[in-house]
Write a protein that holds these residues in place. Structure first.
Motif, mmCIF file in Angstrom:
data_model
loop_
_atom_site.group_PDB
_atom_site.id
_atom_site.type_symbol
_atom_site.label_atom_id
_atom_site.label_comp_id
_atom_site.label_asym_id
_atom_site.label_seq_id
_atom_site.Cartn_x
_atom_site.Cartn_y
_atom_site.Cartn_z
ATOM 1 N N THR A 1 0.818 -1.208 0.000
ATOM 2 C CA THR A 1 0.000 0.000 0.000
ATOM 3 C C THR A 1 0.860 1.270 0.000
ATOM 4 O OG1 THR A 1 -0.164 -0.186 2.403
ATOM 5 C CG2 THR A 1 -1.991 -1.047 1.114
ATOM 6 N N GLU B 1 2.253 1.692 -3.604
ATOM 7 C CA GLU B 1 1.225 2.117 -4.550
ATOM 8 C C GLU B 1 0.770 3.553 -4.304
ATOM 9 O OE1 GLU B 1 -1.790 -0.768 -4.032
ATOM 10 O OE2 GLU B 1 -0.827 -2.287 -5.304
ATOM 11 N N SER B 2 0.949 4.043 -3.089
ATOM 12 C CA SER B 2 0.490 5.393 -2.766
ATOM 13 C C SER B 2 1.434 6.478 -3.270
ATOM 14 C CB SER B 2 0.341 5.544 -1.255
ATOM 15 O OG SER B 2 1.615 5.559 -0.629
ATOM 16 N N TYR C 1 3.348 12.295 4.050
ATOM 17 C CA TYR C 1 2.332 11.314 3.692
ATOM 18 C C TYR C 1 1.013 11.988 3.316
ATOM 19 C CZ TYR C 1 5.324 7.704 5.802
ATOM 20 O OH TYR C 1 6.360 6.852 6.096
ATOM 21 N N THR D 1 0.071 12.349 -0.341
ATOM 22 C CA THR D 1 -0.141 11.133 -1.112
ATOM 23 C C THR D 1 -1.564 10.650 -0.826
ATOM 24 O OG1 THR D 1 0.505 9.517 0.577
ATOM 25 C CG2 THR D 1 2.282 10.604 -0.636
ATOM 26 N N ASP D 2 -1.950 9.566 -1.468
ATOM 27 C CA ASP D 2 -3.286 9.018 -1.202
ATOM 28 C C ASP D 2 -3.217 7.834 -0.232
ATOM 29 O OD1 ASP D 2 -2.074 7.187 -2.850
ATOM 30 O OD2 ASP D 2 -3.808 6.888 -4.150
ATOM 31 N N LEU D 3 -2.141 7.771 0.559
ATOM 32 C CA LEU D 3 -1.992 6.654 1.489
ATOM 33 C C LEU D 3 -3.125 6.623 2.509
ATOM 34 C CD1 LEU D 3 -0.280 4.272 2.447
ATOM 35 C CD2 LEU D 3 1.072 5.870 3.819
ATOM 36 N N THR E 1 -6.133 7.267 2.122
ATOM 37 C CA THR E 1 -7.409 6.801 1.563
ATOM 38 C C THR E 1 -7.386 5.315 1.235
ATOM 39 O OG1 THR E 1 -6.766 7.277 -0.738
ATOM 40 C CG2 THR E 1 -7.731 9.081 0.556
ATOM 41 N N ARG E 2 -6.243 4.685 1.407
ATOM 42 C CA ARG E 2 -6.118 3.259 1.088
ATOM 43 C C ARG E 2 -6.442 2.417 2.335
ATOM 44 N NH1 ARG E 2 -3.536 2.106 -3.680
ATOM 45 N NH2 ARG E 2 -2.856 3.946 -4.847
ATOM 46 N N GLY F 1 -1.271 6.050 7.100
ATOM 47 C CA GLY F 1 -1.845 4.782 6.657
ATOM 48 C C GLY F 1 -2.187 3.807 7.761
#
Length: 343
Positions: free
Chosen positions: A102, A105-106, A157, A160-162, A164-165, A199
C-alpha cells in the motif's frame, strides 16, 4: 545508516515471499514515544518486544525510540508536497524493511522531507510495518514534545493518497504515573490524526496509567480504554444537533433551537462516556491484544538491536498470518529492573 534505527541481515537460508501475497509473515513496529531512555514506557516497550520474539518467532519486529532518534520539528515549508524523481529509499534484495504494498502504490516514497535527520530512517520502519504498536507516556494529557515532533514530520504522507487506502492496524499503550484529572484523550486524538495520514488506524487503546512502577514493575493488567468518537465529543454533538434540527424542521436562522439541540447532544455524549468508563470498560491484559486478520504481508528476515535504545529489529518471520503475539502475558509481573522513575 543513521544512528537512530538499525536492522541486521536476514537469517541464512531464509527466502522472503513476494510482497503481493496476502498471507505470510508480519512485521511489527513498536514506536516508543517517551523522551526518556529508561522508565515506565521503556520497560513496557521491552516487554512487548520480548513477547513478540518469544510468541511469534518467525515474525519481524522493530523498536524505534524517539529518545535516541534525533528528529527536528517540522518547519511547515510544504516542500514535501512536490513529488521527487527518485524514491527516498533504495532497497536491495532481501532487505527486511521492504515497504508494504500500500505504501508503494500510494507514491509515499516519492515525497521526501528536506530536513536531513533520522526521520527518513523512521519512515523506513513505518513503511515496512504491517502493524504498529505505540507505547507513549502522558504529558499534560498529550504526547511528549519529542513524540509530537515525529508525528508532525509525517506531513509528507499527507500529499499522497496513502490515507485513503486500506489502513494498517495500530494499538496504543498509554503509560503514566497517574493523577491527572484531565485524562489522556488529547493524546489519543493526536495519534489517531497523525497515524491516519501515514496509513494506520487505531483499533485499540490500552490504559497502563498507574499500573507500572517507576522501576518498570508491572503491577496490574491494562484496561481497554473506549475510543472517543472521531473529532471528539464536540463533533458528535454537532452531528446530533444538526440531525435533530433538521428533523424538527428548524430554519437556518433558528439559532436558539440548534444551540439547545447541541447542548442536549453534548450532555448525552458525556453521559454515555461516563457510563462506559464506570461500568463497561473491560479489563484487558496486554496478552489479549487481537492480531488483525487482514494484515498486509511483509517480506524479509533479519535480526538486530541498535546500541542504547535507539531502535531494535528482529526479523524472524512467521507465515500463515493467523493469531498474534500474546504480548507478554508470561512476563506481566516482572521484578524491578533498576530503571529510574518518570514516564
Amino acid at each position: 545508516m543513521p544512528r537512530g534505527c538499525s536492522t541486521a541481515s536476514p537469517r541464512p537460508g531464509s527466502c522472503p515471499p513476494p510482497r503481493n501475497q496476502k498471507r505470510g509473515p508480519m512485521h511489527r513496529v513498536i514506536l516508543h514515544g517517551s523522551c526518556r531512555v529508561d522508565g515506565r514506557s521503556a520497560a513496557l516497550a521491552d516487554e512487548l518486544f520480548n513477547a513478540c520474539i518469544e510468541e511469534c518467532p518467525d515474525d519481524g519486529v522493530s523498536i524505534v525510540s524517539v529518545a535516541s532518534t534525533p528528529i527536528q520539528p517540522c518547519t511547515g515549508c510544504d516542500q514535501c508536497r512536490d513529488e521527487a524523481d527518485e524514491p527516498i529509499h533504495v532497497f536491495q534484495e532481501g532487505d527486511p524493511l521492504l515497504p508494504c504494498e500500500t505504501v508503494v502504490e500510494s507514491g509515499a516514497l516519492f515525497h521526501p522531507c528536506v530536513i536531513d535527520d533520522d526521520m527518513n530512517e523512521v519512515r523506513k520502519h513505518l513503511d515496512a510495518a504491517d502493524e504498529l504498536i505505540v507505547v507513549c507516556p502522558v504529558y499534560f494529557a498529550g504526547v511528549p514534545a519529542q513524540m509530537k515532533a515525529l508525528l508532525d514530520r509525517l506531513q509528507p504522507y499527507y500529499y499522497t493518497d496513502l490515507r485513503t487506502r486500506p489502513k494498517r492496524p495500530a494499538v496504543i499503550h498509554v503509560v503514566g504515573a497517574g493523577g491527572d484529572p484531565h485524562g489522556f484523550e488529547p493524546l489519543i486524538g493526536t495519534l489517531r490524526s497523525a497515524l491516519s495520514v501515514a496509513g494506520f488506524t487505531v483499533e485499540l487503546v490500552l490504559d497502563w496509567v498507574g499500573k507500572i512502577r517507576a522501576n518498570g514493575e508491572i503491577t496490574a493488567e491494562a484496561e481497554e480504554y473506549p475510543l472517543p468518537p472521531i473529532g471528539g465529543f464536540g463533533a458528535l454533538a454537532r452531528e446530533d444537533a444538526d440531525e435533530d434540527a433538521a428533523g424538527d424542521g428548524a430554519d437556518a436562522d433558528d439559532g436558539d433551537d440548534v444551540d439547545a439541540a447541541r447542548d442536549d447532544a453534548w450532555d448525552d455524549a458525556w453521559d454515555d462516556a461516563d457510563a462506559n468508563r464506570s461500568t463497561s470498560r473491560a479489563k484487558l491484559s496486554v496478552s489479549q491484544v487481537p492480531s488483525p486478520q487482514n494484515a498486509i504481508s511483509a517480506d524479509g528476515n533479519g535480526t538486530g538491536r541498535a546500541q542504547g535504545r535507539k531502535a531494535h529489529s528482529r526479523n524472524n518471520r512467521k507465515s500463515g498470518g493467523k493469531g498474534g503475539p500474546a504480548y507478554g502475558k508470561k512476563n506481566a509481573k516482572k521484578k524491578g529492573n533498576g530503571r529510574g522513575g518518570h514516564r
